[in-house]
Structure formats: structure tokens, C-alpha cells
Design a protein around this motif. Structure first.
Motif, PDB file in Angstrom:
ATOM      1  N   SER A  27       0.866  -1.173   0.000  1.00  0.00           N
ATOM      2  CA  SER A  27       0.000   0.000   0.000  1.00  0.00           C
ATOM      3  C   SER A  27       0.904   1.224   0.000  1.00  0.00           C
ATOM      4  N   LYS A  30      -2.707   7.165  -0.144  1.00  0.00           N
ATOM      5  CA  LYS A  30      -3.998   7.259   0.525  1.00  0.00           C
ATOM      6  C   LYS A  30      -4.658   8.581   0.171  1.00  0.00           C
ATOM      7  N   LYS A  35      -7.345   4.451  -2.135  1.00  0.00           N
ATOM      8  CA  LYS A  35      -5.923   4.223  -1.871  1.00  0.00           C
ATOM      9  C   LYS A  35      -5.242   3.712  -3.129  1.00  0.00           C
ATOM     10  N   ARG A  37      -2.302   0.834  -4.402  1.00  0.00           N
ATOM     11  CA  ARG A  37      -1.496  -0.346  -4.088  1.00  0.00           C
ATOM     12  C   ARG A  37      -0.656  -0.733  -5.297  1.00  0.00           C
ATOM     13  N   LYS A  51      -5.292   1.896  -8.300  1.00  0.00           N
ATOM     14  CA  LYS A  51      -5.972   2.979  -7.589  1.00  0.00           C
ATOM     15  C   LYS A  51      -7.408   2.544  -7.361  1.00  0.00           C
ATOM     16  N   HIS A 315       1.903   4.702   4.866  1.00  0.00           N
ATOM     17  CA  HIS A 315       0.682   4.198   4.229  1.00  0.00           C
ATOM     18  C   HIS A 315       0.523   2.701   4.477  1.00  0.00           C
ATOM     19  N   GLU A 318      -0.333   2.024   8.175  1.00  0.00           N
ATOM     20  CA  GLU A 318      -1.740   2.305   8.450  1.00  0.00           C
ATOM     21  C   GLU A 318      -2.632   1.187   7.926  1.00  0.00           C
ATOM     22  N   GLU A 319      -2.297   0.669   6.749  1.00  0.00           N
ATOM     23  CA  GLU A 319      -3.086  -0.423   6.170  1.00  0.00           C
ATOM     24  C   GLU A 319      -3.067  -1.643   7.078  1.00  0.00           C
ATOM     25  N   GLU A 323      -6.613  -0.323   9.253  1.00  0.00           N
ATOM     26  CA  GLU A 323      -7.680  -0.587   8.287  1.00  0.00           C
ATOM     27  C   GLU A 323      -8.662  -1.614   8.839  1.00  0.00           C
ATOM     28  N   LEU A 385      -1.690  12.620  -2.978  1.00  0.00           N
ATOM     29  CA  LEU A 385      -1.769  11.609  -1.940  1.00  0.00           C
ATOM     30  C   LEU A 385      -0.914  12.016  -0.763  1.00  0.00           C
ATOM     31  N   TYR A 408      -6.393  11.768  -6.635  1.00  0.00           N
ATOM     32  CA  TYR A 408      -5.429  10.749  -6.301  1.00  0.00           C
ATOM     33  C   TYR A 408      -4.350  10.709  -7.352  1.00  0.00           C
TER      34      TYR A 408
END
Length: 426
Positions: A27, A30, A35, A37, A51, A315, A318-319, A323, A385, A408
């Protein structure tokens, strides 16, 4: 008796593209309702940027028309110096764009790390980007948000234009009046609200080139009003040591791009779509083999460090930690009755159509094939982002109709040897 072995269902690569066709990797970005990846196609092993945009959040933020507009515009575009769309599809929760993967980071990242770039490097980027801009204008498309954040480098160092969330078609017979984009990069004719066309992208390219060369923007202000006045009125000035960083020809090119009179602006003195000829004849590019450049045969002067991950690693953290609904491939509900959906969700179902670049020809929705987008397109903020610095008046964004959505940038700049698998499918 032994237990029954649960084997995964085979993947139908001949059918419509879906998330089961990809392995989810890192990831790397964001936004407000989506998001980015890194993914790998299970059959071809090709790496891409995925995306994905949550439909419910998209509806809540009144951005449905933006997403559909971006989806349609990207189907028209296939250029060496653009981050091209390769696949598009949706499931019950998300809309997905599968895009070219750029491993070299965005120019904002490199500018903040280095402070400024050499004249030769900037000239190379301006030349590459000018071919992309001219290509878009030939197709009657204006990008409207050209800035270092939206310029991505591949692993070799070639520059690519990305983020078409507020890009639009234009007509020679009808001027656009909407104020959209990042204010510091807006052309005077946008802020004047008297109408504009493709000329604005060449101005934005000039602002980018100036900033990359000198580490600061040509027009600034402490407030939006001050910034607007500076863009509209202030004389273009160069730093005291400008002659040490840039040749006379380079400074003349910047002056040409940052010309307020659109009839005299560099890139605008040729017919739409032929602005590249205007730059090709400029002395700053004397001796450049433009044909070799467009074939990507010229070696970039600046090459990104492939041993580093050129994105914010938080990022991925956080994932993993925060999440509550991590992305995974899900089958669509075969019994869904779209007539029961809200008008916005039904619009996404009907108009965010699938695309597979290996099976489908690229096509234009404009003007002959234009399908109406039901909702009037709103403006967007242009934060990219996870901006790495606080928002300032120079970075602030204008909004149309009082609504704000978020864009994004597909910026998964990840070295190949750093791709960490975070989800797996058989």
C-alpha cells in the motif's frame, strides 16, 4: 476418512478483468475515499499501480461525475509520457483503475529532497512533458493540474504526467470558465474567470520548470487574494543567482511559457495539438533529437535511486494496523438489483465500465461518441496523496460550486526488490 481439501476456484483470465486477476502488494498511497497499491497480474506477472475508490465515500463527497470523467478520459490516452490506464473494473464496494507503475517517485519528492534540479535535468523533463501535453491537446483534452506532484518518474528517470481527475475536454467554440486545480499553478486566464482553453497547461508547465530550477515558485502570496494578484499582475522575476543555475536560453523559455498574453505564450503560437513545434524551434532545445526522445531512446540525466522506496512508508503501516476493512477480492452479488440503488450508485454501475487494454481498442467519448454524464462535474481539491508538508496559501485549491473532493495520484514508486506481499490469492 480424510477431510475435504478446500481448493481455490480457478481464475478465468479470459473473462472480464477483476481483482482476482491480481496479487496485492504494498500500500503506497492514501486519499479521502481511496488508496493506491502495487499489484501484480497473476498471469502476465506484470506490475501495475492499483488505484481504488470506495463508492460510498465517492457518493458522499459528490465526486461520482469526476470519477467517471477520469475513467473516460483515460480510455482515450496512450502516450509514452503519460501514466496510462491498462484496466478498469468495479466490484460492489470499489471502483478500480489499474495504471502504469512508476518506480522513480514524483518530482515533488525529489524537489523536497534536493532543493532544486540542474538545468539539463529540467530541460529534459520539459521536453518529455511537452510531447505529452501536445498529445492531449490534439485530443482536445486539458490536464488542468500540471505540477511536480503529478509528474512521476519511471525507474530509468523518464517523466510521466498523471492524475486526470479534473482534466476535461475543451472546444474551440466554447471557452471553459470553471476554476479548478492548484492555485499556485493556475494560469491568469483561469483566475480571471473570463474563459480559457488549452493555453493554461503551457503556463503550468512554466511554473513547474521555474520551481524545479530555483526551488521556489515564480508567483507567491500569503493569502489566496495575494497569490491571485501576484499571478495576474506581478512582473516575472528570477533569483539573483539565476544566471548561475540557468542559461540565457533557458530563462527565455521560462519567460515564453509564463507569458500572460496567450497569443504570445510559448506552446500557444501553433494550432492546438501542435504546441510541441513551438518548443522544438526554441533555442533552449537546440540539438535535441526529438524523435529519439519520443521513442525513449535518450538516457535521462537524473536517475532515481532504486535502493530506496520513494513514497511515505506510513501508508503501509496504516493499512496493516488501522484498516478495519482491508482490500481483498470479492465476488460480485449476482442478485443485485441496480434499480434499488441510489441514483449516484446506479450511475457508477452503469457508467464506470470495464476496460482491458489487451482486448479493447482505445476510444474517445468526445465529441461524436460523448455519453452524457448525468451529474454536473464538480471541482476538486488537488492535494495529491498524503501531502508531505502543511497546506499554505500557495498550495490552496479553488473549488467550483462550493464542493470539494479529493484527487489521487498513482504514485507507487517502489523498487522491485522492496515489493512486500501483504495479501495473497491462489
Amino acid at each position: 476418512m480424510g477431510g475435504v481439501c478446500c481448493r481455490p476456484e480457478p481464475i478465468d483470465f479470459d473473462g472480464d478483468v477483476n481483482l482476482f486477476h491480481f496479487v496485492l502488494l504494498r500500500s503506497v498511497g492514501k486519499g479521502a475515499f481511496g488508496k493506491v497499491r502495487v499489484v501484480q497480474h497473476k498471469q502476465t506477472r506484470e506490475l501495475y499501480a492499483l488505484k481504488y475508490i470506495n463508492k460510498a465515500k465517492c457518493v458522499k463527497m459528490k465526486a461520482v461525475a469526476n470519477i467517471i470523467q477520469e475513467r473516460r478520459l483515460l480510455e482515450e490516452i496512450d502516450h509514452a509520457f503519460v501514466v496510462n490506464m491498462r484496466y478498469a473494473f468495479q466490484d460492489d464496494e470499489n471502483c478500480f483503475f489499474v495504471l502504469d507503475l512508476m518506480l522513480g517517485g514524483d518530482l515533488r519528492f525529489h524537489l523536497e529532497r534536493l532543493g532544486s534540479l540542474s538545468e539539463d535535468v529540467v530541460r529534459f523533463y520539459v521536453a518529455e512533458l511537452s510531447t505529452a501535453i501536445s498529445f492531449l491537446h490534439e485530443k482536445k483534452i486539458i490536464h488542468r493540474d500540471l505540477k511536480p506532484d503529478n509528474i512521476l518518474l519511471d525507474e530509468k528517470g523518464h517523466a510521466h504526467l498523471t492524475d486526470f481527475n479534473i482534466a476535461v475536454h475543451y472546444s474551440d467554440r466554447r471557452l471553459l470558465t470553471g476554476v479548478a486545480g492548484s492555485m499556485a499553478y493556475m494560469a491568469p486566464e483561469v483566475l480571471a474567470k473570463k474563459g480559457y482553453t488549452y493555453t493554461i497547461d503551457w503556463w503550468s508547465l512554466g511554473v513547474c520548470a521555474y520551481e524545479l530550477l530555483f526551488g521556489r515558485r515564480p508567483f507567491r502570496g500569503k493569502t489566496n487574494s495575494d497569490l491571485t494578484h501576484s499571478i495576474a499582475r506581478d512582473q516575472l522575476k528570477f533569483p539573483e543567482d539565476a544566471d548561475k543555475k540557468c542559461s540565457r536560453e533557458g530563462l527565455l523559455c521560462l519567460k515564453g511559457l509564463l507569458e500572460r498574453d496567450t497569443t504570445r505564450r510559448l506552446g500557444c503560437r501553433a494550432p492546438p495539438g501542435e504546441g510541441i513545434k513551438d518548443l522544438q524551434g526554441h533555442s533552449w532545445f537546440a540539438g535535441l533529437d526529438w524523435d529519439a526522445l519520443e521513442r525513449k531512446e535518450l538516457t535521462p540525466i537524473f536517475q532515481p535511486d532504486q535502493k530506496k522506496a520513494n513514497f511515505d512508508a506510513t501508508h503501509e503501516l496504516e493499512e496493516l494496523l488501522l484498516e478495519d476493512n482491508p482490500l481483498k477480492a470479492r465476488k460480485r452479488n449476482p442478485n443485485q438489483d441496480i434499480s434499488t440503488l441510489s441514483p449516484e450508485m446506479r450511475q457508477l454501475e452503469e457508467q464506470f465500465t470495464s476496460y482491458d487494454f489487451k482486448k479493447m481498442m482505445r476510444r474517445s467519448y468526445y465529441p461524436q461518441n460523448q455519453q452524457q454524464i448525468m451529474t454536473t462535474m464538480t471541482a476538486t481539491s488537488s492535494m495529491g496523496l498524503a501531502p508531505s508538508r502543511p497546506e499554505t496559501p500557495a498550495d490552496s485549491v479553488s473549488v467550483i460550486g462550493g464542493r470539494k473532493t479529493e484527487e489521487y495520484s498513482p504514485m507507487p514508486a517502489v523498487p522491485m526488490n522492496r515489493l512486500g506481499r501483504t495479501d495473497s490469492y491462489q
